[in-house]
Design an enzyme around this catalytic site. Structure first.
Site, PDB file in Angstrom:
ATOM      1  N   HIS A  21      47.308  36.654  38.070  1.00  0.00           N
ATOM      2  CA  HIS A  21      46.308  37.244  39.053  1.00  0.00           C
ATOM      3  C   HIS A  21      47.038  37.241  40.605  1.00  0.00           C
ATOM      4  O   HIS A  21      46.851  38.161  41.270  1.00  0.00           O
ATOM      5  CB  HIS A  21      45.012  36.436  39.012  1.00  0.00           C
ATOM      6  CG  HIS A  21      43.964  37.113  40.077  1.00  0.00           C
ATOM      7  ND1 HIS A  21      44.049  36.676  41.253  1.00  0.00           N
ATOM      8  CD2 HIS A  21      43.397  38.183  39.960  1.00  0.00           C
ATOM      9  CE1 HIS A  21      43.350  37.401  42.143  1.00  0.00           C
ATOM     10  NE2 HIS A  21      42.496  38.387  41.248  1.00  0.00           N
ATOM     11  N   HIS A  81      36.706  37.947  31.571  1.00  0.00           N
ATOM     12  CA  HIS A  81      37.495  38.271  32.972  1.00  0.00           C
ATOM     13  C   HIS A  81      38.611  37.238  32.754  1.00  0.00           C
ATOM     14  O   HIS A  81      38.349  36.044  32.732  1.00  0.00           O
ATOM     15  CB  HIS A  81      36.681  37.894  33.942  1.00  0.00           C
ATOM     16  CG  HIS A  81      37.337  38.098  35.424  1.00  0.00           C
ATOM     17  ND1 HIS A  81      37.296  37.262  36.360  1.00  0.00           N
ATOM     18  CD2 HIS A  81      38.136  39.306  35.883  1.00  0.00           C
ATOM     19  CE1 HIS A  81      38.000  37.670  37.533  1.00  0.00           C
ATOM     20  NE2 HIS A  81      38.557  38.878  37.139  1.00  0.00           N
ATOM     21  N   GLU A 127      40.264  40.990  29.948  1.00  0.00           N
ATOM     22  CA  GLU A 127      40.924  41.511  30.925  1.00  0.00           C
ATOM     23  C   GLU A 127      41.866  40.763  31.351  1.00  0.00           C
ATOM     24  O   GLU A 127      41.812  39.607  31.413  1.00  0.00           O
ATOM     25  CB  GLU A 127      39.526  41.607  32.217  1.00  0.00           C
ATOM     26  CG  GLU A 127      39.989  42.477  33.466  1.00  0.00           C
ATOM     27  CD  GLU A 127      40.609  41.546  34.435  1.00  0.00           C
ATOM     28  OE1 GLU A 127      41.209  41.924  35.512  1.00  0.00           O
ATOM     29  OE2 GLU A 127      40.536  40.296  34.108  1.00  0.00           O
TER      30      GLU A 127
END
Length: 290
Positions: free
Chosen positions: A82, A40, A67
């Site tokens: 993010h 992640h 990811e």
């Protein structure tokens, strides 16, 4: 997009077909293991998230799937970060103290390239930068990795779906080989997932969330995966998702997030999920393979 009512017969057929296929390579065999482990934002428990260092850390730990999150700058550059704001993971408040709330879309790519995106995580990573999507894809390609790419906050960036696909195409990521097994594009926005599917039907797509079971047939027309939070699912829900075929004629998959403990990883494996997205891929791999 139909529910499979003849699972036993299909299993028997698949078992026969496997005998006709060449033996997989060691890496292919590892990638075929279930649940698949996806790092992640890179190996983000061990290196600053969404940086090239986190991608490299995942590669060094032996994980081929990573990811990331994609957003757009004021001058139209796609960058890998993010949050909608730069404040949490960079020194933007120090460099640009009068520009609160420091939204990504309010800064040019050149301004963002000056930011330190690593020191917040530790002095070892001081000077790490927010990568552009092109820089990120170059590194993932160099590491021979595979990517689950999230289009973040698409409501803030009209047209980001088409732009993201253009970058992926320019970087060679929409070739048939990569489309089959190396790329998934996902979003919390069903409209964005549908748009990506309509623009490039060959791209595997994923919806981030937990749709109602009654809605799954509709999602199966444009999404290959339903990727929910691990706290929102049950064994029955996973089975319900997997009972539908997606737009490419294969069963819908479930990749759940963000699982960081051995106990939760084992529970998700028992639920039968196809993949686990995690900040601690080593912890999850050890738990699910033990």
């Amino acid at each position: 997009m139909h529910v499979r009512a003849v699972a036993a017969a299909a299993t028997a057929f698949i078992g026969t077909a496997v005998l006709l296929l060449p033996a997989p390579t060691a890496q292919a065999a590892a990638d075929d293991d279930r649940p698949l482990v996806v790092a992640h934002r890179g190996a983000s428990a061990y290196a600053p998230e969404n940086t090239l260092a986190a991608v490299d850390m995942a590669a060094d730990m032996g994980f081929s799937w990573v990811e990331n999150d994609v957003q757009r700058t004021k001058d139209g550059e796609l960058v890998v970060i993010h949050d909608a704001t730069l404040a949490r993971t960079t020194n933007v408040e120090e460099l640009y103290p009068r520009r609160a709330p420091w939204n990504v879309r309010d800064f040019t790519s050149k301004e963002i390239s000056r930011l330190d995106a690593g020191s917040w995580f530790g002095t070892r990573y001081a000077g790490a930068r927010v990568p552009t999507l092109e820089q990120y894809m170059t590194r993932v390609s160099r590491n021979n990795q595979k990517l689950v790419l999230e289009i973040k906050n698409p409501q803030l960036y009209p047209g980001i779906e088409r732009q993201t696909l253009k970058v992926l195409s320019n970087e060679g990521w929409l070739s048939p080989a990569r489309l089959r097994s190396r790329l998934v594009v996902q979003s919390f926005s069903a409209a964005t997932v549908r748009t990506v599917h309509e623009l490039r039907p060959g791209v595997r797509t994923a919806f981030l969330g937990t749709p109602k079971i009654a809605e799954l047939a509709e999602y199966a027309t444009f999404a290959d995966q339903i990727n929910p939070s691990y706290m929102t699912i049950s064994r029955g829900y996973v089975a319900s998702v997997q009972a539908f075929d997606g737009p490419h004629g294969r069963p819908l998959e479930v990749l759940t997030w963000t699982v960081n403990t051995a106990a939760d990883a084992r529970q998700m494996a028992e639920y039968g999920v196809d993949g686990i997205i995690t900040n601690k891929p080593d912890v999850v791999r050890k738990a699910t393979k033990s």
